[in-house]
Design a protein around this motif. Structure first.
Motif, PDB file in Angstrom:
ATOM      1  N   ARG A  53      -9.436   4.430  -1.040  1.00  0.00           N
ATOM      2  CA  ARG A  53      -8.919   3.221  -1.697  1.00  0.00           C
ATOM      3  C   ARG A  53      -9.405   1.938  -1.057  1.00  0.00           C
ATOM      4  N   GLU A  54      -9.745   1.986   0.220  1.00  0.00           N
ATOM      5  CA  GLU A  54     -10.222   0.788   0.905  1.00  0.00           C
ATOM      6  C   GLU A  54     -11.731   0.619   0.763  1.00  0.00           C
ATOM      7  N   THR A  55     -12.425   1.688   0.388  1.00  0.00           N
ATOM      8  CA  THR A  55     -13.886   1.628   0.325  1.00  0.00           C
ATOM      9  C   THR A  55     -14.449   1.698  -1.090  1.00  0.00           C
ATOM     10  N   TYR A  56     -13.670   2.185  -2.066  1.00  0.00           N
ATOM     11  CA  TYR A  56     -14.185   2.276  -3.439  1.00  0.00           C
ATOM     12  C   TYR A  56     -14.412   0.871  -3.988  1.00  0.00           C
ATOM     13  N   ARG A  57     -15.625   0.580  -4.364  1.00  0.00           N
ATOM     14  CA  ARG A  57     -15.976  -0.725  -4.919  1.00  0.00           C
ATOM     15  C   ARG A  57     -15.742  -0.708  -6.427  1.00  0.00           C
ATOM     16  N   LEU A  58     -14.922  -1.630  -6.891  1.00  0.00           N
ATOM     17  CA  LEU A  58     -14.610  -1.697  -8.314  1.00  0.00           C
ATOM     18  C   LEU A  58     -15.858  -2.039  -9.114  1.00  0.00           C
ATOM     19  N   GLN A  59     -15.958  -1.413 -10.270  1.00  0.00           N
ATOM     20  CA  GLN A  59     -17.073  -1.644 -11.183  1.00  0.00           C
ATOM     21  C   GLN A  59     -16.555  -2.358 -12.428  1.00  0.00           C
ATOM     22  N   ASP A  60     -17.415  -3.125 -13.064  1.00  0.00           N
ATOM     23  CA  ASP A  60     -17.029  -3.819 -14.279  1.00  0.00           C
ATOM     24  C   ASP A  60     -16.517  -2.812 -15.305  1.00  0.00           C
ATOM     25  N   GLY A  61     -15.333  -3.080 -15.859  1.00  0.00           N
ATOM     26  CA  GLY A  61     -14.761  -2.208 -16.875  1.00  0.00           C
ATOM     27  C   GLY A  61     -13.838  -1.122 -16.341  1.00  0.00           C
ATOM     28  N   ASP A  62     -13.696  -1.003 -15.012  1.00  0.00           N
ATOM     29  CA  ASP A  62     -12.789   0.001 -14.450  1.00  0.00           C
ATOM     30  C   ASP A  62     -11.359  -0.249 -14.917  1.00  0.00           C
ATOM     31  N   VAL A  63     -10.618   0.837 -15.069  1.00  0.00           N
ATOM     32  CA  VAL A  63      -9.186   0.768 -15.342  1.00  0.00           C
ATOM     33  C   VAL A  63      -8.486   1.427 -14.158  1.00  0.00           C
ATOM     34  N   ILE A  64      -7.690   0.648 -13.433  1.00  0.00           N
ATOM     35  CA  ILE A  64      -6.983   1.118 -12.253  1.00  0.00           C
ATOM     36  C   ILE A  64      -5.495   1.192 -12.598  1.00  0.00           C
ATOM     37  N   ALA A  65      -4.889   2.360 -12.371  1.00  0.00           N
ATOM     38  CA  ALA A  65      -3.466   2.556 -12.651  1.00  0.00           C
ATOM     39  C   ALA A  65      -2.770   3.056 -11.393  1.00  0.00           C
ATOM     40  N   LEU A  66      -1.586   2.506 -11.118  1.00  0.00           N
ATOM     41  CA  LEU A  66      -0.810   2.871  -9.931  1.00  0.00           C
ATOM     42  C   LEU A  66       0.591   3.319 -10.324  1.00  0.00           C
ATOM     43  N   TRP A  67       1.076   4.346  -9.623  1.00  0.00           N
ATOM     44  CA  TRP A  67       2.440   4.818  -9.762  1.00  0.00           C
ATOM     45  C   TRP A  67       3.077   4.885  -8.383  1.00  0.00           C
ATOM     46  N   PRO A  68       4.373   4.594  -8.289  1.00  0.00           N
ATOM     47  CA  PRO A  68       5.066   4.690  -7.003  1.00  0.00           C
ATOM     48  C   PRO A  68       5.450   6.142  -6.708  1.00  0.00           C
ATOM     49  N   PRO A  69       5.926   6.417  -5.486  1.00  0.00           N
ATOM     50  CA  PRO A  69       6.449   7.756  -5.208  1.00  0.00           C
ATOM     51  C   PRO A  69       7.609   8.033  -6.163  1.00  0.00           C
ATOM     52  N   VAL A  70       7.720   9.268  -6.603  1.00  0.00           N
ATOM     53  CA  VAL A  70       8.774   9.637  -7.533  1.00  0.00           C
ATOM     54  C   VAL A  70       9.659  10.698  -6.888  1.00  0.00           C
ATOM     55  N   ALA A  71      10.945  10.450  -6.907  1.00  0.00           N
ATOM     56  CA  ALA A  71      11.876  11.445  -6.361  1.00  0.00           C
ATOM     57  C   ALA A  71      12.300  12.372  -7.482  1.00  0.00           C
ATOM     58  N   GLY A  72      12.319  13.638  -7.173  1.00  0.00           N
ATOM     59  CA  GLY A  72      12.748  14.624  -8.177  1.00  0.00           C
ATOM     60  C   GLY A  72      13.961  15.370  -7.680  1.00  0.00           C
ATOM     61  N   GLY A  73      14.529  16.117  -8.585  1.00  0.00           N
ATOM     62  CA  GLY A  73      15.721  16.844  -8.149  1.00  0.00           C
ATOM     63  C   GLY A  73      15.962  18.044  -8.992  1.00  0.00           C
ATOM     64  N   ARG A 114       0.817  -1.214   0.000  1.00  0.00           N
ATOM     65  CA  ARG A 114       0.000   0.000   0.000  1.00  0.00           C
ATOM     66  C   ARG A 114       0.851   1.265   0.000  1.00  0.00           C
ATOM     67  N   GLU A 115       1.948   1.242   0.755  1.00  0.00           N
ATOM     68  CA  GLU A 115       2.783   2.449   0.855  1.00  0.00           C
ATOM     69  C   GLU A 115       3.526   2.745  -0.445  1.00  0.00           C
ATOM     70  N   GLN A 116       3.560   1.777  -1.366  1.00  0.00           N
ATOM     71  CA  GLN A 116       4.228   2.002  -2.653  1.00  0.00           C
ATOM     72  C   GLN A 116       3.287   2.568  -3.710  1.00  0.00           C
ATOM     73  N   ALA A 117       1.986   2.568  -3.433  1.00  0.00           N
ATOM     74  CA  ALA A 117       1.011   3.114  -4.389  1.00  0.00           C
ATOM     75  C   ALA A 117       0.778   4.581  -4.051  1.00  0.00           C
ATOM     76  N   HIS A 118       1.653   5.414  -4.567  1.00  0.00           N
ATOM     77  CA  HIS A 118       1.571   6.841  -4.267  1.00  0.00           C
ATOM     78  C   HIS A 118       0.412   7.496  -5.021  1.00  0.00           C
ATOM     79  N   LEU A 119       0.314   7.199  -6.303  1.00  0.00           N
ATOM     80  CA  LEU A 119      -0.734   7.775  -7.148  1.00  0.00           C
ATOM     81  C   LEU A 119      -1.625   6.644  -7.637  1.00  0.00           C
ATOM     82  N   VAL A 120      -2.916   6.720  -7.314  1.00  0.00           N
ATOM     83  CA  VAL A 120      -3.890   5.730  -7.756  1.00  0.00           C
ATOM     84  C   VAL A 120      -4.952   6.451  -8.578  1.00  0.00           C
ATOM     85  N   VAL A 121      -5.176   5.937  -9.789  1.00  0.00           N
ATOM     86  CA  VAL A 121      -6.115   6.557 -10.719  1.00  0.00           C
ATOM     87  C   VAL A 121      -7.121   5.501 -11.166  1.00  0.00           C
ATOM     88  N   CYS A 122      -8.401   5.853 -11.117  1.00  0.00           N
ATOM     89  CA  CYS A 122      -9.470   4.976 -11.595  1.00  0.00           C
ATOM     90  C   CYS A 122     -10.171   5.674 -12.746  1.00  0.00           C
TER      91      CYS A 122
END
Length: 86
Positions: A66-86, A48-56
């Protein structure tokens, strides 16, 4: 019980959690009706701590939903980790 089919996309370092044979950073998943984003993440052992950005379906899902959203048929879920910038 009914099922829902979703597309699960992982990017950057999270791609390591996809099963072999996944294409275009994604896998199609069948889950029980009522499954949440966290249920989907647990199936693929994504910390869970690695899913910084979650998009539905192109919309940001805040951590508090994220713990309560019920997935619907056809949903597209995308996850990105934390990103370090400089």
């Amino acid at each position: 019980m009914s099922e829902v089919n979703v597309e699960f996309k992982l990017y950057a370092s999270l791609m390591a959690y996809l099963p072999s044979g996944a294409t275009d950073h994604a896998v199609n998943v069948t889950l029980s009706e009522g499954a949440t984003i966290f249920d989907l993440m647990e199936r693929y052992q994504v910390p869970r701590e690695q899913a910084h950005l979650v998009v539905c379906n192109g919309l940001f899902v805040p951590p508090s939903q994220r713990e309560t959203y019920r997935l619907q048929d056809g949903d597209v879920i995308a996850l990105w980790p934390p990103v370090a910038g400089g």
